[in-house]
Write a protein that holds these residues in place. Structure first.
Motif, mmCIF file in Angstrom:
data_model
loop_
_atom_site.group_PDB
_atom_site.id
_atom_site.type_symbol
_atom_site.label_atom_id
_atom_site.label_comp_id
_atom_site.label_asym_id
_atom_site.label_seq_id
_atom_site.Cartn_x
_atom_site.Cartn_y
_atom_site.Cartn_z
ATOM 1 N N PRO A 57 19.829 5.816 -42.261
ATOM 2 C CA PRO A 57 19.349 5.916 -40.911
ATOM 3 C C PRO A 57 17.839 5.937 -40.825
ATOM 4 O O PRO A 57 17.321 5.561 -39.927
ATOM 5 N N ARG A 58 17.168 6.178 -41.954
ATOM 6 C CA ARG A 58 15.415 5.689 -42.114
ATOM 7 C C ARG A 58 15.378 4.301 -41.684
ATOM 8 O O ARG A 58 15.834 3.268 -42.266
ATOM 9 N N MET A 59 14.439 4.068 -40.749
ATOM 10 C CA MET A 59 14.116 2.653 -40.497
ATOM 11 C C MET A 59 13.253 1.987 -41.815
ATOM 12 O O MET A 59 13.930 0.802 -42.143
ATOM 13 N N PHE A 60 12.627 2.500 -42.252
ATOM 14 C CA PHE A 60 11.692 2.075 -43.527
ATOM 15 C C PHE A 60 11.915 2.944 -44.700
ATOM 16 O O PHE A 60 10.920 3.619 -45.319
ATOM 17 N N HIS A 61 13.005 3.246 -45.196
ATOM 18 C CA HIS A 61 13.453 4.069 -46.407
ATOM 19 C C HIS A 61 13.129 3.682 -47.504
ATOM 20 O O HIS A 61 12.837 4.348 -48.429
ATOM 21 N N ARG A 62 12.787 2.397 -47.792
ATOM 22 C CA ARG A 62 12.419 1.772 -49.145
ATOM 23 C C ARG A 62 10.898 1.959 -49.314
ATOM 24 O O ARG A 62 10.530 2.702 -50.369
ATOM 25 N N GLU A 63 10.125 1.622 -48.516
ATOM 26 C CA GLU A 63 8.682 1.868 -48.582
ATOM 27 C C GLU A 63 8.095 1.943 -47.189
ATOM 28 O O GLU A 63 8.544 1.424 -46.226
ATOM 29 N N SER A 64 7.010 2.779 -46.951
ATOM 30 C CA SER A 64 6.368 3.281 -45.764
ATOM 31 C C SER A 64 4.890 3.855 -46.117
ATOM 32 O O SER A 64 4.904 5.253 -46.379
ATOM 33 N N MET B 181 -1.023 5.911 -49.297
ATOM 34 C CA MET B 181 -0.542 7.228 -48.927
ATOM 35 C C MET B 181 1.007 6.823 -47.893
ATOM 36 O O MET B 181 0.701 5.972 -47.395
ATOM 37 N N GLY B 182 2.092 7.730 -48.434
ATOM 38 C CA GLY B 182 3.221 7.709 -47.607
ATOM 39 C C GLY B 182 4.335 7.602 -48.561
ATOM 40 O O GLY B 182 4.324 8.194 -49.708
ATOM 41 N N ARG B 183 5.423 6.964 -48.179
ATOM 42 C CA ARG B 183 6.809 6.983 -49.011
ATOM 43 C C ARG B 183 6.548 5.768 -49.841
ATOM 44 O O ARG B 183 6.388 4.763 -49.315
ATOM 45 N N GLN B 184 6.698 6.057 -51.206
ATOM 46 C CA GLN B 184 6.170 4.817 -51.937
ATOM 47 C C GLN B 184 6.982 5.303 -53.349
ATOM 48 O O GLN B 184 7.480 6.286 -53.586
ATOM 49 N N TYR B 185 7.058 4.198 -54.367
ATOM 50 C CA TYR B 185 7.604 4.438 -55.717
ATOM 51 C C TYR B 185 6.720 5.349 -56.497
ATOM 52 O O TYR B 185 5.458 5.123 -56.531
ATOM 53 N N ASN B 186 7.162 5.896 -57.601
ATOM 54 C CA ASN B 186 6.601 6.271 -58.608
ATOM 55 C C ASN B 186 5.727 5.401 -59.543
ATOM 56 O O ASN B 186 6.003 4.168 -59.460
ATOM 57 N N ARG C 283 11.780 6.817 -55.462
ATOM 58 C CA ARG C 283 10.949 6.935 -54.093
ATOM 59 C C ARG C 283 10.628 8.132 -53.508
ATOM 60 O O ARG C 283 11.368 9.207 -53.734
ATOM 61 N N VAL C 284 9.348 8.341 -53.273
ATOM 62 C CA VAL C 284 8.942 9.680 -53.182
ATOM 63 C C VAL C 284 8.085 9.769 -51.759
ATOM 64 O O VAL C 284 7.400 8.882 -51.422
ATOM 65 N N ASP C 285 8.772 10.861 -50.781
ATOM 66 C CA ASP C 285 7.831 11.045 -49.694
ATOM 67 C C ASP C 285 6.479 11.686 -49.825
ATOM 68 O O ASP C 285 6.622 12.256 -50.753
ATOM 69 N N ALA D 14 2.782 14.172 -54.601
ATOM 70 C CA ALA D 14 3.412 14.497 -53.494
ATOM 71 C C ALA D 14 3.690 16.194 -53.296
ATOM 72 O O ALA D 14 4.221 16.597 -54.238
ATOM 73 N N ALA D 15 3.563 16.556 -52.087
ATOM 74 C CA ALA D 15 4.034 17.696 -51.908
ATOM 75 C C ALA D 15 4.599 17.977 -50.631
ATOM 76 O O ALA D 15 3.854 17.536 -49.557
ATOM 77 N N ASN D 16 5.972 18.100 -50.485
ATOM 78 C CA ASN D 16 6.838 18.107 -49.440
ATOM 79 C C ASN D 16 7.035 19.397 -48.501
ATOM 80 O O ASN D 16 8.051 19.236 -47.766
#
Length: 376
Positions: free
Chosen positions: A99-106, A120-125, A152-154, A174-176
């Motif tokens: 359901p996330r529009m840009f779940h792979r990277e943002s 900064m944002g959702r990205q790969y380790n 992938r880490v938020d 990342a601190a979620n």
């Protein structure tokens, strides 16, 4: 419908910008990968008779289907503003993967020729961009063996250095969650999930060597899951050989259950006498450890490239206080052949066979497929 309409509007808007101004820094890109696939999983042990089969149109055997927007703005003196928005898609039915529009990277950040890149944002380790040694796909992918080969880490801050004579390093954090400071109840300070990713690599024309470390902590569990790996490849011109070794502790950060379902795991755990049905919770509660091994070979052949891989992950789950006789070391054999029809379009065939999948003794898996991959 609102999400799909917004996606179409974004695509149209960015496409219009690209047509109107050739000098624009925004690029629309993507991959469409689909074809025929077959998979089977079976387990017949101690009264458990499990079988799962599927066949038909199957997406993303060679690489994940996606579309994305990548932007670069020159700020002068070698400094650039950059961003990536990327969404996974299922070509077989036109849906998004989640359901996330840009779940792979943002993510968004700054990049400098002299100082490196900060995002900064959702990205790969760090392991995902640094590894780059896969010679097969799907079940044979290295991330099915190594616990943090691609995560992938938020909410991540990630910095990578410039390339210094082939050397490059990076760190991500990342601190979620939110820390609640309460001196009367120290346990409230554990309500913060965190992720640490470290990596260093060396690359020249023939050698690629990488070392990575990942740590995923959460207030839900007493221990943090950790994963480290040493991987490398050497190009002999007639063939490229890749080798990898690493260890996971307390959990597989990528998750173990990719090859089965919760109902099957619950049956196995019940037979083993465990009151815990969730796989991740079981690993964390039983001091899980695993050693991971990977050997890959890619060979130019007939105008295309043939790839072969052997991957093994051996755990301590066969201890009497864990799964005991219900545990085994996972081994996967895989092969693929990719033939380019052009620079952007390839056809491929793929097959793999695995035993003791997800560390469950006698759980076997078979996959095969052929398809078409197009990038734009």
């Amino acid at each position: 419908m609102k999400r799909e309409t917004l996606i179409l509007s974004l695509i149209g808007s960015f496409a219009a910008i690209g047509v109107a101004q050739a000098e624009t820094s925004v690029t629309l890109y993507g991959v469409v990968d689909t074809g025929y696939g077959y998979s089977q999983r079976t387990l017949n042990k101690s009264g458990i008779d499990y079988s799962s089969k599927s066949s038909g149109l199957h997406d993303s055997y060679l690489s994940g289907s996606r579309f994305g927007f990548q932007g670069v703005e020159d700020l002068g003196d070698g400094l650039r503003a950059v961003f990536v928005l990327e969404s996974g898609i299922n070509p077989s039915d036109g849906t998004t993967v989640t359901p996330r529009m840009f779940h792979r990277e943002s993510n968004v950040g700054l990049s400098s020729d002299d100082w490196g890149t900060f995002m900064m944002g959702r990205q790969y380790n760090l392991a995902d961009p640094f590894f780059g040694i896969n010679s097969t796909s799907s079940m044979g992918d290295i991330d099915k063996t190594f616990g943090a080969a691609s995560v992938r880490v938020d909410n991540m801050f990630r910095y990578t250095t410039p390339n210094f004579s082939g050397f490059q390093a990076g760190i991500g954090y990342a601190a979620n969650g939110v820390i609640v400071r309460n001196d009367q109840d120290p346990d409230t300070n554990k309500d913060r999930d965190s992720y640490l990713s470290l990596g260093v690599q060396y690359t020249d024309q023939t050698i690629h060597a990488v070392a990575t470390y990942d740590r995923a902590g959460t207030g839900k569990f007493e221990h943090a899951a950790t994963s480290w790996a040493l991987v490398g490849s050497y190009d002999f011109a007639v063939a490229k050989l890749a080798l990898g070794y690493g260890q996971d502790r307390y959990a597989k950060i990528n998750g173990v259950g990719a090859f089965g379902d919760r109902a099957l795991f619950a049956q196995v755990f019940a037979k083993a006498g465990s009151p815990i049905a969730d796989y991740d919770e079981f690993l964390m509660a039983h001091d899980f450890k695993a050693s991971n091994y990977y050997v890959g070979l890619s060979v130019p052949f007939g105008g295309g490239t043939a790839g072969f891989a052997w991957a093994r992950t051996a755990s301590n789950l066969d201890d009497a206080d864990k799964l005991g006789d219900f545990a085994g070391d996972q081994t996967i054999y895989s092969a693929r052949y990719v033939y380019p029809l052009s620079k952007r379009t390839s056809v491929y065939v793929y097959g793999s066979y695995g035993t003791n999948i997800a560390y469950i003794d006698s759980l076997k898996a078979t996959e095969a497929g052929l398809g078409l991959n197009h990038s734009f």
